[in-house]
Design a protein around this motif. Sequence first.
Motif, short mmCIF file in Angstrom:
data_model
loop_
_atom_site.label_atom_id
_atom_site.label_comp_id
_atom_site.label_asym_id
_atom_site.label_seq_id
_atom_site.Cartn_x
_atom_site.Cartn_y
_atom_site.Cartn_z
N TYR A 51 0.82 -1.21 0.00
CA TYR A 51 0.00 0.00 0.00
C TYR A 51 0.85 1.26 0.00
O TYR A 51 1.72 1.44 0.86
CB TYR A 51 -0.92 -0.01 1.23
N THR A 55 1.27 0.82 -5.00
CA THR A 55 -0.15 0.98 -5.30
C THR A 55 -0.53 2.42 -4.97
O THR A 55 0.20 3.13 -4.27
CB THR A 55 -1.06 0.06 -4.44
N SER A 62 -6.29 -0.08 -4.92
CA SER A 62 -6.27 -1.31 -5.72
C SER A 62 -5.56 -1.12 -7.05
O SER A 62 -5.38 -2.07 -7.80
CB SER A 62 -7.70 -1.80 -5.96
#
Length: 76
Positions: A51, A55, A62
């Motif tokens: 994360y 991303t 996502s």
Amino acid sequence: MTVTIDDAASWRDIARVGDGEMLVLTDAAWDRIAHANRIVASLVEKGIRAYGVNTGVGALASQVVAPALQEKLSRN
């Protein structure tokens, strides 16, 4: 005045730095930063989703960020 960080910074320490006091990191703090950097580099090298590293964040968590843009994401 100088704020020296060895282990953990309090919110008061961060506020003092934000108010213009000089920040000094001890060798132990720099070692922890280097260790964390190696962990993040390993995740990226192995293609493991992390994360905010490779991303997007929040609603875009996502979405995988292209390797060419990951450094810019990290800097931002």
